[in-house]
Design a protein around this motif. Structure first.
Motif, PDB file in Angstrom:
ATOM      1  N   SER A 195       0.846  -1.194   0.000  1.00  0.00           N
ATOM      2  CA  SER A 195       0.000   0.000   0.000  1.00  0.00           C
ATOM      3  C   SER A 195       0.890   1.255   0.000  1.00  0.00           C
ATOM      4  CB  SER A 195      -0.893  -0.027   1.242  1.00  0.00           C
ATOM      5  OG  SER A 195      -1.625   1.165   1.360  1.00  0.00           O
ATOM      6  N   PRO A 196       0.523   2.290  -0.745  1.00  0.00           N
ATOM      7  CA  PRO A 196      -0.756   2.576  -1.395  1.00  0.00           C
ATOM      8  C   PRO A 196      -0.911   2.025  -2.805  1.00  0.00           C
ATOM      9  CG  PRO A 196       0.670   4.484  -1.540  1.00  0.00           C
ATOM     10  CD  PRO A 196       1.437   3.452  -0.767  1.00  0.00           C
ATOM     11  N   ALA A 197       0.018   1.240  -3.304  1.00  0.00           N
ATOM     12  CA  ALA A 197      -0.097   0.679  -4.645  1.00  0.00           C
ATOM     13  C   ALA A 197      -1.145  -0.438  -4.665  1.00  0.00           C
ATOM     14  CB  ALA A 197       1.256   0.136  -5.114  1.00  0.00           C
ATOM     15  N   LYS A 198      -1.819  -0.588  -5.801  1.00  0.00           N
ATOM     16  CA  LYS A 198      -2.812  -1.644  -5.976  1.00  0.00           C
ATOM     17  C   LYS A 198      -2.170  -2.820  -6.699  1.00  0.00           C
ATOM     18  CE  LYS A 198      -6.740   1.547  -6.120  1.00  0.00           C
ATOM     19  NZ  LYS A 198      -7.879   2.047  -6.923  1.00  0.00           N
ATOM     20  N   VAL A 199      -2.325  -3.988  -6.124  1.00  0.00           N
ATOM     21  CA  VAL A 199      -1.671  -5.201  -6.639  1.00  0.00           C
ATOM     22  C   VAL A 199      -2.666  -6.025  -7.438  1.00  0.00           C
ATOM     23  CG1 VAL A 199      -0.523  -7.341  -5.979  1.00  0.00           C
ATOM     24  CG2 VAL A 199      -0.010  -5.234  -4.752  1.00  0.00           C
ATOM     25  N   SER A 200      -2.231  -6.524  -8.610  1.00  0.00           N
ATOM     26  CA  SER A 200      -3.100  -7.357  -9.440  1.00  0.00           C
ATOM     27  C   SER A 200      -3.037  -8.824  -9.043  1.00  0.00           C
ATOM     28  CB  SER A 200      -2.714  -7.217 -10.924  1.00  0.00           C
ATOM     29  OG  SER A 200      -2.810  -5.868 -11.343  1.00  0.00           O
TER      30      SER A 200
END
Length: 397
Positions: A195-200
């Protein structure tokens, strides 16, 4: 044996005094050691007393002084003499040389103690801190979990309009704090930790070596890595696993390259397929699955049992094996058709070469014809050269 005091001189008395003082100091140090050794990581308040070559000497009360070395000070913090500050007990030394008590402002324990003070749910045990990591003065991550279903651990730490976490940020002089929900599953925990990145997608590459592969969208890759790799570095320390971040475009190119190699290769190793480790391939070989074609024909229940995976994972693995098998078959058929076309073209060209006249024979025939015509012209020319009025003497006598 005791000796009469009258026989002792000045030097002996001075030596005795030094020994007594040394024993007193050792007793005091032992007392301090026994009192504080069990309090490591505890939050303590103190006053800045003086500065010694980059070190900060603080008064912690009871007539005791502690030292904050330069490595235990945040880069963005500056202190003034007499300033009241908070720190944690970092180390207690029993030896006579050097400072006895060391304190720290960079330890992750400081972050934990501050949350315990600000969040009542942590203090009473409703919310538990599982791990905390810091890069002092820049960014920190803390993982929390709730022991009750009705309590949101992240929301409890943030507080109303961020009031709780903001007070901690002010205490740490503006250090950014990411509050992460902890999970037993390392894949879920890693996705939260970035976080704050969105993981696929998160894939476990190796349980023994603790390696994870994280796939993110291309526009999220720089956010997931962070400035100078800070975000992924803190996430890896928090989770305790090595994290490899890839963008979706990179993975698509990689998968396309691997598929081309698998399709054209005469033999495909099971361990070269994504999702199958070396131990998994060995387990499959024990049950007679040695090729990708055999894996494509296996049953879902058998794969679940042999590899100890879920039904969804087994179906995904079998779908991949079937897709690779079909692609290999189509490639083989195409290669066979191309080879047949090449053979046909070769035969036709050979027949065409046999049907064409030999140019060398034609050239020889043309040369012979030219020679004959040349001889005829010379003969006619010699006949024309004889004069018509020359008499011919039939009888020489």
């Amino acid at each position: 044996l005791p000796r009469p005091m009258e026989e002792l001189g000045r030097i002996a008395a001075q030596t005795a005094k030094q020994i007594i003082l040394q024993k007193v100091r050792e007793a005091e140090r032992n007392k301090v050691y026994e009192e504080y050794i069990g309090r490591l990581g505890e939050l303590v308040n103190g006053f800045v007393k003086r500065f010694e070559g980059g070190k900060v000497v603080v008064d912690i009360g009871n007539g005791l002084e502690a030292v904050m070395s330069k490595s235990q000070q945040s880069k963005i913090e500056n202190f003034t003499q007499g300033e009241r500050i908070r720190f944690v007990l970092h180390d207690v030394n029993r030896e006579a040389k050097g400072p006895q008590i060391e304190v720290s402002r960079t330890s992750p324990e400081l972050l934990k103690r501050l949350f315990e003070m600000e969040v009542p749910e942590i203090y009473d045990g409703t919310v538990q801190i599982k791990a905390a990591v810091r890069e002092p003065g820049e960014r920190a991550k803390i993982a929390v979990v709730s022991n009750e279903r009705d309590v949101d651990p992240v929301g409890a730490c943030v507080g109303m309009k961020g009031s709780r976490v903001q007070s901690i940020i002010r205490e740490l002089r503006g250090e950014k704090i990411d509050i992460i929900e902890w999970s037993e599953d390392p894949a879920i925990f890693a996705a939260n930790a970035l976080s704050p990145a969105k993981v696929s997608k998160v894939t476990v590459l190796d349980f023994e070596d603790k390696k994870l592969q994280v796939i993110v969208e291309t526009e999220q890759q720089s956010l997931a890595i962070g400035k100078r790799g800070q975000n992924v570095r803190l996430a890896a320390r928090l989770v305790g696993w090595d994290i490899d971040i890839r963008s979706e475009e990179e993975m698509k190119r990689e998968i396309a390259t691997q598929m081309e190699q698998m399709i054209s290769a005469p033999i495909v190793k099971l361990s070269s397929i994504e999702g199958i480790s070396i131990s998994d391939s060995e387990a499959l070989e024990e049950h007679g699955i040695e090729t990708i074609e055999q894996l494509a024909e296996a049953a879902v229940d058998d794969i679940c049992e042999w590899l100890d995976v879920s039904v969804d994972d087994a179906e995904e693995l079998l779908d991949m094996a079937r897709a690779i098998t079909e692609a290999r078959l189509a490639h083989a058929n195409q290669q066979t058709a191309e080879d047949s076309e090449e053979v046909t073209e070769t035969d036709e060209s050979e027949l065409a070469e046999d049907a064409e006249p030999d140019e060398s024979i034609e050239e020889e025939a043309e040369e012979e014809t030219a020679n004959i015509e040349g001889s005829s012209e010379e003969a006619s020319a010699s006949t024309e050269d004889v004069p018509e009025d020359v008499p011919v003497d039939m009888d020489e006598n």
